[in-house]
Design a protein around this motif. Structure first.
Motif, PDB file in Angstrom:
ATOM      1  N   PRO A  17       0.574  -1.210   0.454  1.00  0.00           N
ATOM      2  CA  PRO A  17       0.101  -0.368   0.077  1.00  0.00           C
ATOM      3  C   PRO A  17       0.692   1.879   0.604  1.00  0.00           C
ATOM      4  N   ARG A  18       0.457   2.131  -0.232  1.00  0.00           N
ATOM      5  CA  ARG A  18       1.186   3.452  -0.601  1.00  0.00           C
ATOM      6  C   ARG A  18       0.583   4.371   0.746  1.00  0.00           C
ATOM      7  N   THR A  19      -0.459   4.280   1.126  1.00  0.00           N
ATOM      8  CA  THR A  19      -1.781   5.084   1.739  1.00  0.00           C
ATOM      9  C   THR A  19      -1.983   4.440   3.161  1.00  0.00           C
ATOM     10  N   LEU A  20      -2.595   5.509   3.626  1.00  0.00           N
ATOM     11  CA  LEU A  20      -2.858   4.494   5.633  1.00  0.00           C
ATOM     12  C   LEU A  20      -3.888   3.892   5.226  1.00  0.00           C
ATOM     13  N   SER A  21      -4.243   4.143   4.666  1.00  0.00           N
ATOM     14  CA  SER A  21      -6.050   3.813   4.041  1.00  0.00           C
ATOM     15  C   SER A  21      -5.779   2.651   4.015  1.00  0.00           C
ATOM     16  N   GLN A  22      -5.241   2.675   2.608  1.00  0.00           N
ATOM     17  CA  GLN A  22      -4.996   1.060   1.824  1.00  0.00           C
ATOM     18  C   GLN A  22      -4.063   0.009   2.876  1.00  0.00           C
ATOM     19  N   ALA A  23      -3.389   0.630   3.763  1.00  0.00           N
ATOM     20  CA  ALA A  23      -2.520   0.039   4.823  1.00  0.00           C
ATOM     21  C   ALA A  23      -3.661  -0.837   5.660  1.00  0.00           C
ATOM     22  N   LYS A  24      -4.475   0.073   6.028  1.00  0.00           N
ATOM     23  CA  LYS A  24      -5.602  -0.329   6.637  1.00  0.00           C
ATOM     24  C   LYS A  24      -6.688  -1.620   5.587  1.00  0.00           C
ATOM     25  N   ALA A  25      -7.107  -1.042   4.717  1.00  0.00           N
ATOM     26  CA  ALA A  25      -7.963  -2.263   4.053  1.00  0.00           C
ATOM     27  C   ALA A  25      -6.986  -3.277   3.794  1.00  0.00           C
ATOM     28  N   LEU A  26      -6.120  -3.586   3.762  1.00  0.00           N
ATOM     29  CA  LEU A  26      -5.589  -4.699   3.276  1.00  0.00           C
ATOM     30  C   LEU A  26      -5.129  -5.417   4.670  1.00  0.00           C
ATOM     31  N   GLU A  27      -4.844  -5.285   5.753  1.00  0.00           N
ATOM     32  CA  GLU A  27      -4.689  -5.681   7.190  1.00  0.00           C
ATOM     33  C   GLU A  27      -6.375  -6.257   7.280  1.00  0.00           C
ATOM     34  N   GLU A  28      -7.329  -5.576   6.822  1.00  0.00           N
ATOM     35  CA  GLU A  28      -8.557  -6.514   6.785  1.00  0.00           C
ATOM     36  C   GLU A  28      -8.771  -7.189   5.821  1.00  0.00           C
ATOM     37  N   VAL A  35       7.087  -5.748   6.616  1.00  0.00           N
ATOM     38  CA  VAL A  35       7.300  -4.588   4.859  1.00  0.00           C
ATOM     39  C   VAL A  35       8.737  -4.664   5.411  1.00  0.00           C
ATOM     40  N   VAL A  36       8.988  -4.086   4.485  1.00  0.00           N
ATOM     41  CA  VAL A  36      10.647  -3.761   3.051  1.00  0.00           C
ATOM     42  C   VAL A  36      10.120  -2.236   3.062  1.00  0.00           C
ATOM     43  N   ASN A  37      11.049  -1.222   3.050  1.00  0.00           N
ATOM     44  CA  ASN A  37      11.039  -0.420   2.505  1.00  0.00           C
ATOM     45  C   ASN A  37      12.074  -0.165   1.720  1.00  0.00           C
ATOM     46  N   LEU A  38      12.472   0.183   0.833  1.00  0.00           N
ATOM     47  CA  LEU A  38      13.998   0.346  -0.204  1.00  0.00           C
ATOM     48  C   LEU A  38      13.811   1.915  -0.694  1.00  0.00           C
ATOM     49  N   ASP A  39      14.777   2.546   0.263  1.00  0.00           N
ATOM     50  CA  ASP A  39      14.906   4.180   0.604  1.00  0.00           C
ATOM     51  C   ASP A  39      16.316   4.120  -1.086  1.00  0.00           C
ATOM     52  N   ILE A  40      15.479   4.531  -2.043  1.00  0.00           N
ATOM     53  CA  ILE A  40      16.580   4.446  -3.761  1.00  0.00           C
ATOM     54  C   ILE A  40      16.469   5.946  -3.664  1.00  0.00           C
ATOM     55  N   PRO A  41      18.025   6.280  -3.562  1.00  0.00           N
ATOM     56  CA  PRO A  41      17.597   8.333  -3.948  1.00  0.00           C
ATOM     57  C   PRO A  41      16.810   8.556  -5.537  1.00  0.00           C
ATOM     58  N   THR A  42      16.051   9.431  -5.304  1.00  0.00           N
ATOM     59  CA  THR A  42      15.404   9.062  -7.076  1.00  0.00           C
ATOM     60  C   THR A  42      16.545   9.382  -7.925  1.00  0.00           C
ATOM     61  N   GLU A  43      17.166   9.688  -7.864  1.00  0.00           N
ATOM     62  CA  GLU A  43      18.449  10.077  -9.328  1.00  0.00           C
ATOM     63  C   GLU A  43      18.501   8.294  -9.827  1.00  0.00           C
ATOM     64  N   THR A  44      18.753   8.162  -8.943  1.00  0.00           N
ATOM     65  CA  THR A  44      19.360   6.301  -8.851  1.00  0.00           C
ATOM     66  C   THR A  44      18.070   5.652 -10.045  1.00  0.00           C
ATOM     67  N   ILE A  45      17.199   5.856  -9.621  1.00  0.00           N
ATOM     68  CA  ILE A  45      16.073   5.159 -10.210  1.00  0.00           C
ATOM     69  C   ILE A  45      15.083   6.131 -11.599  1.00  0.00           C
ATOM     70  N   VAL A  46      16.225   7.428 -11.452  1.00  0.00           N
ATOM     71  CA  VAL A  46      15.292   8.040 -12.443  1.00  0.00           C
ATOM     72  C   VAL A  46      16.378   7.791 -13.454  1.00  0.00           C
ATOM     73  N   GLU A  47      18.000   7.185 -13.604  1.00  0.00           N
ATOM     74  CA  GLU A  47      19.170   7.010 -14.375  1.00  0.00           C
ATOM     75  C   GLU A  47      18.477   5.098 -14.399  1.00  0.00           C
ATOM     76  N   ARG A  48      17.849   4.438 -13.963  1.00  0.00           N
ATOM     77  CA  ARG A  48      17.973   2.793 -14.293  1.00  0.00           C
ATOM     78  C   ARG A  48      16.466   2.981 -15.114  1.00  0.00           C
ATOM     79  N   ILE A  49      15.852   3.516 -14.982  1.00  0.00           N
ATOM     80  CA  ILE A  49      14.261   3.450 -15.917  1.00  0.00           C
ATOM     81  C   ILE A  49      14.154   4.139 -16.824  1.00  0.00           C
ATOM     82  N   ALA A  50      15.183   5.124 -17.151  1.00  0.00           N
ATOM     83  CA  ALA A  50      15.638   5.955 -18.051  1.00  0.00           C
ATOM     84  C   ALA A  50      16.395   5.159 -19.011  1.00  0.00           C
ATOM     85  N   ASP A  51      16.701   4.478 -18.279  1.00  0.00           N
ATOM     86  CA  ASP A  51      17.766   3.180 -19.133  1.00  0.00           C
ATOM     87  C   ASP A  51      16.973   2.419 -19.676  1.00  0.00           C
TER      88      ASP A  51
END
Length: 109
Positions: A17-28, A35-51
């Motif tokens: 989920p991306r929002t708290l309400s989505q997380a609550k609905a999922l939990e039901e 839960v794993v959050n990958l903290d990847i710098p924006t420019e790294t993501i931009v470079e990889r996807i634009a490639d």
């Protein structure tokens, strides 16, 4: 997914989920163990996807940094021209990431 969860199968969600309400609905519907959050710098993501470039007819995907075509701009099998999806262009990727950041929340249990 719910019938499979009831059968005891696991589920991996990417970008949800991306929002708290989505997380609550999922939990039901499901017991969330991890839960794993990958903290990847924006420019790294931009470079990889634009490639990323694709051969639309087959779905083959190329990346100039780690899986380039044999001939730049052309599919290895057919020789057709490769294309870049509109939403893979750097400005579009940045816009998508900004929108994601605006609605996403990190939450602690």
């Amino acid at each position: 997914a719910t019938p499979r969860l009831k059968e005891g199968m696991s589920l991996l969600l990417d970008g949800f989920p991306r929002t708290l309400s989505q997380a609550k609905a999922l939990e039901e519907e499901a017991n969330v163990d991890l839960v794993v959050n990958l903290d990847i710098p924006t420019e790294t993501i931009v470079e990889r996807i634009a490639d990323r470039w694709i051969h639309p007819a087959s779905g083959r995907v190329y990346s100039y940094s780690y899986r380039p075509p044999k001939v730049k701009g052309f599919d290895d099998i057919t020789g057709d021209k490769l294309v870049q999806r509109e939403d893979d262009k750097p400005e579009k990727v940045r816009t998508r990431l900004e929108a994601y950041d605006e609605v996403s929340v990190l939450f602690d249990e």
